[in-house]
Design an enzyme around this catalytic site. Structure first.
Site, mmCIF file in Angstrom:
data_model
loop_
_atom_site.group_PDB
_atom_site.id
_atom_site.type_symbol
_atom_site.label_atom_id
_atom_site.label_comp_id
_atom_site.label_asym_id
_atom_site.label_seq_id
_atom_site.Cartn_x
_atom_site.Cartn_y
_atom_site.Cartn_z
ATOM 1 N N ARG A 152 -2.856 2.924 7.758
ATOM 2 C CA ARG A 152 -3.830 1.929 8.495
ATOM 3 C C ARG A 152 -3.931 2.333 10.091
ATOM 4 O O ARG A 152 -2.709 2.774 10.580
ATOM 5 C CB ARG A 152 -3.373 0.569 8.301
ATOM 6 C CG ARG A 152 -3.543 0.111 7.096
ATOM 7 C CD ARG A 152 -5.024 -0.264 6.485
ATOM 8 N NE ARG A 152 -5.360 -0.714 5.067
ATOM 9 C CZ ARG A 152 -5.622 -0.038 4.165
ATOM 10 N NH1 ARG A 152 -5.689 1.317 4.385
ATOM 11 N NH2 ARG A 152 -5.692 -0.868 3.002
ATOM 12 N N HIS A 190 -11.969 7.349 6.903
ATOM 13 C CA HIS A 190 -11.071 6.687 5.943
ATOM 14 C C HIS A 190 -11.598 7.169 4.689
ATOM 15 O O HIS A 190 -11.844 6.399 3.687
ATOM 16 C CB HIS A 190 -11.420 5.285 6.032
ATOM 17 C CG HIS A 190 -10.381 4.372 5.318
ATOM 18 N ND1 HIS A 190 -9.909 3.133 5.976
ATOM 19 C CD2 HIS A 190 -9.759 4.294 4.192
ATOM 20 C CE1 HIS A 190 -8.934 2.601 5.263
ATOM 21 N NE2 HIS A 190 -8.669 3.487 4.157
HETATM 22 P P1 NAP Z 1 3.613 1.536 -1.728
HETATM 23 O O1 NAP Z 1 4.071 2.090 -3.033
HETATM 24 O O2 NAP Z 1 3.735 -0.050 -1.448
HETATM 25 O O3 NAP Z 1 4.906 1.856 -0.651
HETATM 26 C C1 NAP Z 1 5.158 1.606 0.761
HETATM 27 C C2 NAP Z 1 6.276 2.327 0.883
HETATM 28 O O4 NAP Z 1 6.590 1.828 2.383
HETATM 29 C C3 NAP Z 1 7.703 1.928 0.422
HETATM 30 O O5 NAP Z 1 8.339 3.249 0.295
HETATM 31 C C4 NAP Z 1 8.179 1.024 1.314
HETATM 32 O O6 NAP Z 1 9.781 0.981 1.079
HETATM 33 C C5 NAP Z 1 7.764 1.497 2.563
HETATM 34 N N1 NAP Z 1 7.862 0.412 3.613
HETATM 35 C C6 NAP Z 1 7.267 -0.782 3.587
HETATM 36 N N2 NAP Z 1 7.414 -1.437 4.614
HETATM 37 C C7 NAP Z 1 8.826 -0.850 5.379
HETATM 38 C C8 NAP Z 1 9.282 -0.866 6.516
HETATM 39 N N3 NAP Z 1 9.374 -1.945 7.167
HETATM 40 N N4 NAP Z 1 10.123 -0.018 6.730
HETATM 41 C C9 NAP Z 1 10.157 1.061 6.273
HETATM 42 N N5 NAP Z 1 9.404 1.550 5.209
HETATM 43 C C10 NAP Z 1 8.763 0.466 4.661
HETATM 44 O O7 NAP Z 1 2.331 1.733 -1.014
HETATM 45 P P2 NAP Z 1 1.433 3.143 -1.395
HETATM 46 O O8 NAP Z 1 0.659 2.856 -2.695
HETATM 47 O O9 NAP Z 1 2.147 4.307 -1.156
HETATM 48 O O10 NAP Z 1 0.265 2.979 -0.062
HETATM 49 C C11 NAP Z 1 0.855 2.691 1.053
HETATM 50 C C12 NAP Z 1 -0.582 2.634 2.137
HETATM 51 O O11 NAP Z 1 -1.405 3.772 2.219
HETATM 52 C C13 NAP Z 1 -1.367 1.444 1.543
HETATM 53 O O12 NAP Z 1 -0.588 0.161 1.891
HETATM 54 C C14 NAP Z 1 -2.719 1.745 2.525
HETATM 55 O O13 NAP Z 1 -2.520 1.023 3.647
HETATM 56 C C15 NAP Z 1 -2.492 3.144 2.759
HETATM 57 N N6 NAP Z 1 -3.820 3.737 2.084
HETATM 58 C C16 NAP Z 1 -4.718 4.385 2.682
HETATM 59 C C17 NAP Z 1 -5.637 5.174 1.968
HETATM 60 C C18 NAP Z 1 -6.678 5.932 2.803
HETATM 61 O O14 NAP Z 1 -7.764 6.313 2.220
HETATM 62 N N7 NAP Z 1 -6.672 6.227 3.948
HETATM 63 C C19 NAP Z 1 -5.671 5.070 0.608
HETATM 64 C C20 NAP Z 1 -4.709 4.471 -0.084
HETATM 65 C C21 NAP Z 1 -3.611 3.780 0.570
HETATM 66 P P3 NAP Z 1 10.539 0.663 -0.193
HETATM 67 O O15 NAP Z 1 10.225 1.704 -1.075
HETATM 68 O O16 NAP Z 1 11.822 0.639 0.306
HETATM 69 O O17 NAP Z 1 9.948 -0.590 -0.613
HETATM 70 C C1 GLV Z 2 -7.297 2.390 1.098
HETATM 71 O O1 GLV Z 2 -7.313 2.421 1.921
HETATM 72 C C2 GLV Z 2 -6.539 1.566 0.210
HETATM 73 O O2 GLV Z 2 -5.705 1.054 0.507
HETATM 74 O O3 GLV Z 2 -6.523 1.786 -1.002
#
Ligand code: NAP
Ligand code: GLV
Length: 311
Positions: free
Chosen positions: A226, A274
Protein backbone atom coordinates in the site's frame (compact mmCIF):
# COMPACT_ATOMS: atom_id res chain seq x y z
CA UNK A 1 -27.64 -22.61 -1.86
CA UNK A 2 -30.73 -20.51 -1.12
CA UNK A 3 -29.44 -17.27 0.34
CA UNK A 4 -29.26 -13.52 -0.27
CA UNK A 5 -25.96 -11.91 -1.13
CA UNK A 6 -25.28 -8.20 -1.64
CA UNK A 7 -22.36 -7.13 -3.82
CA UNK A 8 -20.39 -3.92 -4.32
CA UNK A 9 -16.91 -3.52 -5.85
CA UNK A 10 -15.60 0.00 -6.32
CA UNK A 11 -13.88 0.15 -9.71
CA UNK A 12 -14.94 -3.43 -10.54
CA UNK A 13 -17.11 -4.75 -13.35
CA UNK A 14 -20.38 -5.76 -11.58
CA UNK A 15 -21.80 -7.72 -14.54
CA UNK A 16 -18.67 -9.84 -14.92
CA UNK A 17 -18.54 -10.41 -11.16
CA UNK A 18 -22.20 -11.39 -10.96
CA UNK A 19 -21.67 -13.83 -13.79
CA UNK A 20 -18.71 -15.52 -12.06
CA UNK A 21 -20.44 -15.53 -8.67
CA UNK A 22 -23.68 -16.92 -10.08
CA UNK A 23 -21.73 -19.73 -11.78
CA UNK A 24 -20.00 -20.57 -8.50
CA UNK A 25 -23.25 -20.33 -6.44
CA UNK A 26 -26.13 -21.20 -8.81
CA UNK A 27 -28.82 -21.20 -6.08
CA UNK A 28 -27.93 -17.88 -4.46
CA UNK A 29 -29.85 -14.60 -4.95
CA UNK A 30 -27.03 -12.19 -5.66
CA UNK A 31 -27.80 -8.50 -6.13
CA UNK A 32 -25.70 -5.40 -6.67
CA UNK A 33 -26.22 -3.23 -3.60
CA UNK A 34 -27.82 0.17 -4.32
CA UNK A 35 -28.01 3.20 -2.04
CA UNK A 36 -31.03 2.70 0.29
CA UNK A 37 -31.06 -1.12 0.00
CA UNK A 38 -31.67 -2.38 3.54
CA UNK A 39 -33.43 -5.63 2.57
CA UNK A 40 -32.11 -8.70 4.42
CA UNK A 41 -28.90 -10.34 3.27
CA UNK A 42 -26.86 -13.30 4.48
CA UNK A 43 -23.47 -12.27 3.06
CA UNK A 44 -21.85 -9.13 1.66
CA UNK A 45 -19.13 -9.37 -1.02
CA UNK A 46 -17.24 -6.11 -1.21
CA UNK A 47 -14.24 -4.16 -2.43
CA UNK A 48 -13.86 -0.66 -0.93
CA UNK A 49 -17.56 -0.57 0.10
CA UNK A 50 -19.42 2.62 1.02
CA UNK A 51 -20.15 2.88 4.75
CA UNK A 52 -23.92 2.98 4.08
CA UNK A 53 -23.81 -0.53 2.63
CA UNK A 54 -22.64 -2.16 5.86
CA UNK A 55 -23.79 0.20 8.63
CA UNK A 56 -26.14 -1.59 11.05
CA UNK A 57 -26.15 -4.86 9.07
CA UNK A 58 -25.73 -7.15 12.03
CA UNK A 59 -27.86 -9.72 10.14
CA UNK A 60 -24.88 -10.59 7.92
CA UNK A 61 -23.20 -13.94 8.57
CA UNK A 62 -19.93 -12.68 7.04
CA UNK A 63 -18.40 -9.96 4.89
CA UNK A 64 -16.09 -11.20 2.12
CA UNK A 65 -13.39 -8.83 0.91
CA UNK A 66 -12.73 -9.25 -2.83
CA UNK A 67 -9.00 -8.79 -2.34
CA UNK A 68 -6.20 -9.52 0.12
CA UNK A 69 -5.87 -6.15 1.88
CA UNK A 70 -8.73 -5.28 4.23
CA UNK A 71 -7.61 -1.73 5.11
CA UNK A 72 -10.51 -0.10 3.19
CA UNK A 73 -13.05 -2.19 5.12
CA UNK A 74 -11.51 -1.74 8.55
CA UNK A 75 -11.24 2.03 7.95
CA UNK A 76 -15.07 2.10 8.02
CA UNK A 77 -14.77 1.94 11.82
CA UNK A 78 -18.22 2.24 13.47
CA UNK A 79 -19.97 1.55 10.16
CA UNK A 80 -18.64 -1.99 10.24
CA UNK A 81 -21.29 -4.16 11.96
CA UNK A 82 -19.91 -5.47 15.26
CA UNK A 83 -19.47 -9.20 15.54
CA UNK A 84 -19.70 -9.91 11.79
CA UNK A 85 -16.61 -11.78 10.58
CA UNK A 86 -14.55 -10.29 7.73
CA UNK A 87 -12.91 -12.82 5.41
CA UNK A 88 -10.23 -11.92 2.87
CA UNK A 89 -9.27 -13.57 -0.43
CA UNK A 90 -6.51 -16.04 0.22
CA UNK A 91 -4.16 -16.00 -2.80
CA UNK A 92 -6.69 -17.26 -5.43
CA UNK A 93 -4.29 -16.50 -8.28
CA UNK A 94 -2.72 -13.36 -6.79
CA UNK A 95 0.38 -15.15 -5.47
CA UNK A 96 1.66 -16.18 -8.89
CA UNK A 97 1.21 -12.61 -10.18
CA UNK A 98 3.11 -11.17 -7.21
CA UNK A 99 5.89 -13.68 -7.81
CA UNK A 100 6.16 -12.67 -11.47
CA UNK A 101 6.03 -8.93 -10.79
CA UNK A 102 8.64 -8.90 -8.02
CA UNK A 103 10.97 -11.37 -9.77
CA UNK A 104 10.89 -9.21 -12.89
CA UNK A 105 11.75 -6.07 -10.89
CA UNK A 106 14.55 -7.82 -8.95
CA UNK A 107 16.14 -9.24 -12.10
CA UNK A 108 15.88 -5.90 -13.87
CA UNK A 109 17.90 -4.31 -11.06
CA UNK A 110 20.33 -7.21 -10.63
CA UNK A 111 21.13 -7.38 -14.38
CA UNK A 112 21.37 -3.55 -14.43
CA UNK A 113 18.71 -3.29 -17.12
CA UNK A 114 17.53 0.03 -15.65
CA UNK A 115 21.08 1.41 -15.94
CA UNK A 116 21.28 0.15 -19.53
CA UNK A 117 17.91 1.78 -20.31
CA UNK A 118 19.40 5.12 -19.12
CA UNK A 119 22.44 4.52 -21.35
CA UNK A 120 20.14 3.78 -24.32
CA UNK A 121 18.76 7.30 -24.10
CA UNK A 122 22.28 8.66 -24.62
CA UNK A 123 23.15 6.05 -27.29
CA UNK A 124 25.91 4.78 -25.03
CA UNK A 125 27.42 1.35 -25.82
CA UNK A 126 29.21 0.58 -22.53
CA UNK A 127 29.42 -2.58 -20.43
CA UNK A 128 28.74 -2.05 -16.73
CA UNK A 129 30.33 -4.13 -13.99
CA UNK A 130 27.93 -6.96 -13.15
CA UNK A 131 26.58 -7.23 -9.59
CA UNK A 132 27.46 -10.27 -7.50
CA UNK A 133 24.60 -12.35 -6.16
CA UNK A 134 26.10 -12.54 -2.67
CA UNK A 135 25.94 -8.70 -2.52
CA UNK A 136 22.34 -8.68 -3.69
CA UNK A 137 20.31 -9.77 -0.66
CA UNK A 138 16.58 -9.46 -1.00
CA UNK A 139 14.49 -8.56 2.04
CA UNK A 140 10.79 -9.31 1.99
CA UNK A 141 8.84 -7.16 4.46
CA UNK A 142 5.79 -9.32 5.31
CA UNK A 143 5.82 -13.11 5.30
CA UNK A 144 2.13 -13.87 4.92
CA UNK A 145 0.24 -15.48 2.04
CA UNK A 146 1.77 -13.26 -0.67
CA UNK A 147 5.19 -12.75 0.96
CA UNK A 148 5.61 -16.51 0.89
CA UNK A 149 4.64 -16.69 -2.80
CA UNK A 150 7.22 -13.99 -3.58
CA UNK A 151 9.91 -15.92 -1.71
CA UNK A 152 8.95 -19.13 -3.56
CA UNK A 153 9.32 -17.31 -6.88
CA UNK A 154 12.72 -15.81 -5.93
CA UNK A 155 14.23 -18.95 -4.36
CA UNK A 156 15.45 -20.62 -7.61
CA UNK A 157 17.62 -17.58 -8.49
CA UNK A 158 19.94 -18.05 -5.52
CA UNK A 159 19.88 -14.55 -4.01
CA UNK A 160 20.43 -14.37 -0.24
CA UNK A 161 16.91 -14.01 1.18
CA UNK A 162 15.75 -12.22 4.32
CA UNK A 163 12.21 -11.85 5.65
CA UNK A 164 10.52 -9.82 8.37
CA UNK A 165 7.21 -10.45 10.08
CA UNK A 166 5.46 -9.68 13.36
CA UNK A 167 5.85 -13.21 14.68
CA UNK A 168 9.04 -15.21 14.14
CA UNK A 169 9.03 -17.55 11.15
CA UNK A 170 11.23 -20.44 10.10
CA UNK A 171 11.36 -20.69 6.30
CA UNK A 172 13.84 -22.83 4.38
CA UNK A 173 16.63 -20.75 2.81
CA UNK A 174 15.41 -17.50 4.39
CA UNK A 175 17.00 -15.58 7.28
CA UNK A 176 13.88 -14.65 9.22
CA UNK A 177 13.65 -11.57 11.43
CA UNK A 178 10.77 -10.36 13.59
CA UNK A 179 9.67 -7.54 15.82
CA UNK A 180 11.10 -4.04 16.14
CA UNK A 181 14.64 -5.14 17.04
CA UNK A 182 14.69 -7.52 14.06
CA UNK A 183 13.71 -4.71 11.69
CA UNK A 184 17.08 -2.94 11.98
CA UNK A 185 19.06 -6.08 11.11
CA UNK A 186 16.63 -6.85 8.31
CA UNK A 187 16.90 -3.38 6.74
CA UNK A 188 20.70 -3.26 6.97
CA UNK A 189 20.84 -6.62 5.19
CA UNK A 190 18.41 -5.80 2.34
CA UNK A 191 19.94 -4.56 -0.91
CA UNK A 192 16.47 -4.95 -2.42
CA UNK A 193 13.52 -4.22 -0.15
CA UNK A 194 10.20 -5.78 -1.15
CA UNK A 195 7.18 -4.47 0.77
CA UNK A 196 4.19 -6.81 1.08
CA UNK A 197 2.76 -5.84 4.48
CA UNK A 198 -0.89 -5.14 5.29
CA UNK A 199 -1.66 -1.49 6.01
CA UNK A 200 -2.30 -1.11 9.75
CA UNK A 201 -1.66 1.54 12.39
CA UNK A 202 1.72 -0.14 12.97
CA UNK A 203 2.82 -0.35 9.34
CA UNK A 204 1.62 3.05 8.10
CA UNK A 205 4.65 5.28 7.29
CA UNK A 206 7.02 2.44 8.22
CA UNK A 207 9.26 3.42 5.30
CA UNK A 208 10.27 6.79 6.68
CA UNK A 209 13.65 8.46 6.29
CA UNK A 210 15.35 6.78 9.26
CA UNK A 211 14.26 3.30 8.20
CA UNK A 212 14.99 3.81 4.49
CA UNK A 213 18.43 5.20 5.38
CA UNK A 214 19.28 1.87 7.08
CA UNK A 215 19.18 0.12 3.71
CA UNK A 216 22.65 -0.31 2.22
CA UNK A 217 23.85 2.40 -0.18
CA UNK A 218 22.64 1.55 -3.69
CA UNK A 219 19.51 -0.23 -2.43
CA UNK A 220 16.29 -0.64 -4.39
CA UNK A 221 12.73 -0.46 -3.05
CA UNK A 222 9.82 -2.43 -4.49
CA UNK A 223 6.44 -1.52 -2.95
CA UNK A 224 3.58 -3.82 -3.92
CA UNK A 225 1.56 -3.42 -0.70
CA UNK A 226 0.00 0.00 0.00
CA UNK A 227 1.20 3.54 -0.74
CA UNK A 228 0.74 4.67 2.87
CA UNK A 229 3.64 2.46 4.05
CA UNK A 230 5.99 4.87 2.31
CA UNK A 231 6.78 8.51 3.11
CA UNK A 232 7.03 9.79 -0.46
CA UNK A 233 9.25 12.81 0.25
CA UNK A 234 11.73 10.67 2.21
CA UNK A 235 12.11 8.18 -0.64
CA UNK A 236 12.62 11.01 -3.14
CA UNK A 237 15.23 12.69 -0.92
CA UNK A 238 17.22 9.46 -0.53
CA UNK A 239 17.05 8.73 -4.28
CA UNK A 240 18.27 12.23 -5.10
CA UNK A 241 21.13 11.85 -2.59
CA UNK A 242 22.11 8.59 -4.32
CA UNK A 243 21.55 6.46 -1.23
CA UNK A 244 18.66 4.61 -2.87
CA UNK A 245 19.36 3.63 -6.48
CA UNK A 246 15.77 3.16 -7.64
CA UNK A 247 12.23 2.17 -6.77
CA UNK A 248 9.43 0.19 -8.35
CA UNK A 249 6.13 1.46 -7.02
CA UNK A 250 2.79 -0.21 -7.76
CA UNK A 251 0.77 1.48 -5.00
CA UNK A 252 0.35 5.09 -3.88
CA UNK A 253 -1.19 7.15 -1.09
CA UNK A 254 -3.67 8.54 -3.58
CA UNK A 255 -4.65 6.50 -6.59
CA UNK A 256 -4.56 7.35 -9.44
CA UNK A 257 -1.24 9.11 -8.79
CA UNK A 258 -1.80 12.85 -9.37
CA UNK A 259 -0.24 14.27 -12.58
CA UNK A 260 1.71 16.80 -10.46
CA UNK A 261 3.24 14.16 -8.18
CA UNK A 262 7.06 14.39 -8.31
CA UNK A 263 7.37 10.58 -8.68
CA UNK A 264 6.40 10.96 -12.36
CA UNK A 265 9.45 13.18 -12.98
CA UNK A 266 12.00 10.91 -11.26
CA UNK A 267 13.58 8.56 -13.85
CA UNK A 268 14.74 6.14 -11.13
CA UNK A 269 11.16 5.48 -10.07
CA UNK A 270 9.11 2.96 -12.04
CA UNK A 271 5.34 3.37 -11.72
CA UNK A 272 2.55 0.88 -12.35
CA UNK A 273 -1.16 1.46 -11.62
CA UNK A 274 -1.77 -1.03 -8.77
CA UNK A 275 -1.62 -4.11 -10.99
CA UNK A 276 1.06 -6.26 -9.36
CA UNK A 277 -1.62 -8.79 -8.33
CA UNK A 278 -5.17 -8.42 -9.56
CA UNK A 279 -8.07 -10.34 -8.06
CA UNK A 280 -8.83 -13.26 -10.38
CA UNK A 281 -12.63 -13.23 -10.62
CA UNK A 282 -13.41 -16.90 -11.39
CA UNK A 283 -10.97 -18.32 -8.85
CA UNK A 284 -12.03 -15.84 -6.17
CA UNK A 285 -15.75 -16.54 -6.77
CA UNK A 286 -15.07 -20.28 -6.38
CA UNK A 287 -13.06 -19.67 -3.20
CA UNK A 288 -15.88 -17.56 -1.73
CA UNK A 289 -18.48 -20.19 -2.68
CA UNK A 290 -16.43 -22.91 -0.98
CA UNK A 291 -16.06 -20.79 2.14
CA UNK A 292 -19.75 -19.91 2.29
CA UNK A 293 -20.62 -23.61 1.99
CA UNK A 294 -18.20 -24.36 4.84
CA UNK A 295 -19.66 -21.59 7.03
CA UNK A 296 -23.19 -22.83 6.34
CA UNK A 297 -21.95 -26.23 7.46
CA UNK A 298 -20.64 -24.77 10.72
CA UNK A 299 -16.99 -25.16 9.76
CA UNK A 300 -14.16 -22.67 10.14
CA UNK A 301 -12.52 -21.08 7.10
CA UNK A 302 -9.07 -19.65 6.44
CA UNK A 303 -8.63 -15.94 5.72
CA UNK A 304 -10.59 -14.76 8.76
CA UNK A 305 -9.41 -11.22 9.56
CA UNK A 306 -8.35 -10.37 13.10
CA UNK A 307 -10.01 -6.96 13.28
CA UNK A 308 -8.14 -5.82 16.38
CA UNK A 309 -4.78 -6.64 14.75
CA UNK A 310 -5.86 -4.96 11.48
CA UNK A 311 -5.19 -7.83 9.04
P1 NAP B 1 -1.10 -11.56 5.11
O1 NAP B 1 -1.20 -12.98 4.70
O2 NAP B 1 -2.05 -11.05 6.12
O3 NAP B 1 0.40 -11.36 5.62
C1 NAP B 1 0.80 -10.21 6.28
C2 NAP B 1 2.25 -10.35 6.76
O4 NAP B 1 2.68 -9.08 7.28
C3 NAP B 1 2.41 -11.38 7.86
O5 NAP B 1 3.62 -12.08 7.72
C4 NAP B 1 2.44 -10.50 9.12
O6 NAP B 1 3.18 -11.06 10.20
C5 NAP B 1 3.17 -9.31 8.59
N1 NAP B 1 2.89 -8.14 9.45
C6 NAP B 1 1.71 -7.55 9.70
N2 NAP B 1 1.86 -6.53 10.56
C7 NAP B 1 3.16 -6.50 10.88
C8 NAP B 1 3.93 -5.70 11.74
N3 NAP B 1 3.40 -4.70 12.46
N4 NAP B 1 5.24 -5.96 11.83
C9 NAP B 1 5.80 -6.96 11.12
N5 NAP B 1 5.12 -7.77 10.28
C10 NAP B 1 3.82 -7.54 10.17
O7 NAP B 1 -1.23 -10.61 3.85
P2 NAP B 1 -0.94 -10.94 2.30
O8 NAP B 1 -2.03 -11.73 1.71
O9 NAP B 1 0.44 -11.47 2.19
O10 NAP B 1 -1.04 -9.47 1.68
C11 NAP B 1 -0.26 -8.40 2.15
C12 NAP B 1 -0.76 -7.07 1.59
O11 NAP B 1 -0.46 -6.97 0.21
C13 NAP B 1 -2.28 -6.87 1.63
O12 NAP B 1 -2.71 -6.50 2.92
C14 NAP B 1 -2.49 -5.78 0.61
O13 NAP B 1 -2.42 -4.51 1.22
C15 NAP B 1 -1.30 -5.95 -0.34
N6 NAP B 1 -1.72 -6.37 -1.70
C16 NAP B 1 -1.41 -5.59 -2.76
C17 NAP B 1 -1.78 -5.98 -4.04
C18 NAP B 1 -1.41 -5.17 -5.25
O14 NAP B 1 -1.89 -5.42 -6.34
N7 NAP B 1 -0.53 -4.20 -5.15
C19 NAP B 1 -2.45 -7.19 -4.23
C20 NAP B 1 -2.75 -7.96 -3.12
C21 NAP B 1 -2.37 -7.55 -1.85
P3 NAP B 1 2.70 -12.41 10.94
O15 NAP B 1 2.94 -13.51 9.93
O16 NAP B 1 3.58 -12.52 12.10
O17 NAP B 1 1.24 -12.22 11.26
C1 GLV C 1 -5.14 -5.49 -3.75
O1 GLV C 1 -4.56 -4.48 -3.58
C2 GLV C 1 -5.53 -6.40 -2.70
O2 GLV C 1 -5.38 -6.05 -1.53
O3 GLV C 1 -6.03 -7.49 -3.02
Amino acid sequence: MNMDIIFHATGGNPEAWLNSLQQAMPGANIRVWQEGDTAPADYALVWKPPAAMLRGRTDLKAIFNLGAGVDAILQLGDALPAGVPVIRIDDAGMGVQMGEFVTHAVLRYFRRLDDYAMQNREQLWRCLAPYEKEDFSIGVLGLGVLGNRIIDALRPFGFPLHGWSRTQKDLPGVICHSGQEGLDHFLRASRVLVVILPLTAETEDILHHANLAKLPRGAYVINVARGAHLVDADLLALIRQGHIAGATLDVFREEPLAPAHPFWQEPRIRITPHISALTVRGESARQIATKIAALEDGQQVIGLVDQSRGY
